[in-house]
Scaffold this active site. Structure first.
Site, PDB file in Angstrom:
ATOM      1  CG  ASP A  46      57.537  17.811 -15.932  1.00  0.00           C
ATOM      2  OD1 ASP A  46      56.571  17.453 -16.633  1.00  0.00           O
ATOM      3  OD2 ASP A  46      58.630  18.195 -16.416  1.00  0.00           O
ATOM      4  CE  LYS A 114      56.508  11.503 -19.061  1.00  0.00           C
ATOM      5  NZ  LYS A 114      56.883  12.877 -19.482  1.00  0.00           N
ATOM      6  CD  GLU A 116      59.552  16.987 -21.289  1.00  0.00           C
ATOM      7  OE1 GLU A 116      59.994  17.999 -21.873  1.00  0.00           O
ATOM      8  OE2 GLU A 116      58.585  17.024 -20.507  1.00  0.00           O
ATOM      9  CD  GLU A 183      52.594  16.557 -24.197  1.00  0.00           C
ATOM     10  OE1 GLU A 183      53.491  16.049 -23.498  1.00  0.00           O
ATOM     11  OE2 GLU A 183      51.934  17.552 -23.838  1.00  0.00           O
TER      12      GLU A 183
HETATM   13  O1  KIV Z   1      54.040  15.843 -17.150  1.00  0.00           O
HETATM   14  C1  KIV Z   1      53.119  15.213 -17.655  1.00  0.00           C
HETATM   15  O2  KIV Z   1      52.009  15.128 -17.127  1.00  0.00           O
HETATM   16  C2  KIV Z   1      53.361  14.547 -18.928  1.00  0.00           C
HETATM   17  C3  KIV Z   1      52.160  14.071 -19.685  1.00  0.00           C
HETATM   18  C4  KIV Z   1      51.418  15.202 -20.255  1.00  0.00           C
HETATM   19  C5  KIV Z   1      52.513  13.064 -20.716  1.00  0.00           C
HETATM   20  O3  KIV Z   1      54.468  14.411 -19.335  1.00  0.00           O
END
Ligand code: KIV
Length: 265
Positions: A46, A114, A116, A183
């Protein structure tokens, strides 16, 4: 390694100490090059809200944006595994998360989704994985919480915060996550988490000891105005974008990227 990469391949790579080279990817043109250059994992991040849409953060990205860009990437990728971000507020309840994860897979062609967050998401991770969709966790700097964190700085610096991070990582693994992005955390903290977990840990600004590395494509091609400490311009000194991506893959695989100067202590 020419075989198609799956979550099992990523686990085998961790076990065999083969570094996993990952980059963000948002469209067919770059995805084709990245796949051919040997990138193992393409993250439809994102971060596209910042690098493609020009915003200051990732909060305006929608599930439709993510499906669209995932489809562009998955349509041309033959070898790499595709991980797609679930955007802000698209997984605020387990049921909502399952519905949106299913859309990323069936409409976007993602292989893994993914999200968070840590322990608070364990029920969500369990539900999504129970329905056959692999999940990648994301800890440390979590840009979707930027207003709560207060800025894009290094995370888990104190001992207490590092212990919390370990607990969250274990909780995600126990709930069924297949991999984890870490990160902007100190290398020593990332090293402990990587050792603690059986699942692969992919670092960005998390030092050399992770099982793999990810960078934002536009950062490693020098297209973003500000060069982050944890990134590097791989186009500088190379004749083409393809060569730059191939060099990134080689440097991740032979442990020459990241260096201590790209890492936090
Ligand atoms: O959104 C993204 O590109 C990410 C990376 C920075 C790990 O989550």
């Amino acid at each position: 390694m020419n075989q198609k990469i799956t979550i099992n391949t990523l686990k085998e790579m961790k076990e065999e100490g083969i570094k996993i080279a990952c980059l963000t990817s948002y469209d067919a043109c770059f995805a084709k090059l990245q796949d051919k250059a040997g990138v193992d994992l393409l993250l439809v991040g994102d971060s596209l809200g910042m690098v493609l849409q020009g915003d200051d953060n990732t909060l305006k990205v929608t599930i439709s944006d993510m499906i669209y860009h995932s489809r562009l990437v998955s349509g041309v990728t033959q070898r790499a595994i595709i991980v797609s971000d679930m955007p802000f507020m698209s997984y605020s309840t387990p049921a909502q998360a399952l519905g949106n994860a299913a859309r990323l897979v069936s409409e976007g062609g993602a292989h893994v989704v993914k999200i968070e967050g840590g322990d608070e998401l364990s029920q969500t991770v369990r539900l999504i994985t129970q329905h056959g969709i692999p999940v990648c966790g994301h800890l440390g700097l979590t840009p979707q919480s930027i207003h709560q964190i207060g800025g894009f700085g290094v995370q888990a610096v104190s001992n207490k915060a590092a212990k919390e991070l370990e607990k969250d990582a274990l909780s995600l693994q126990e709930a069924g996550a297949s991999c984890l992005v870490l990160e902007c955390v100190p290398s020593s903290t990332a090293a402990s988490v990587t050792k603690l977990l059986d699942i692969p840990v992919i670092g960005i600004g998390a030092g050399i000891y992770c099982d793999g590395q990810v960078l934002v494509l536009h950062d490693m091609l020098g297209l973003t105005p500000k060069q982050h400490k944890f990134s590097k311009n791989f186009l500088s000194g190379n004749d083409s974008i393809f060569d730059a991506i191939e060099e990134y893959v080689n440097q991740v695989k032979n442990n020459s990227f990241p260096t201590p100067s790209n890492s936090y202590e």
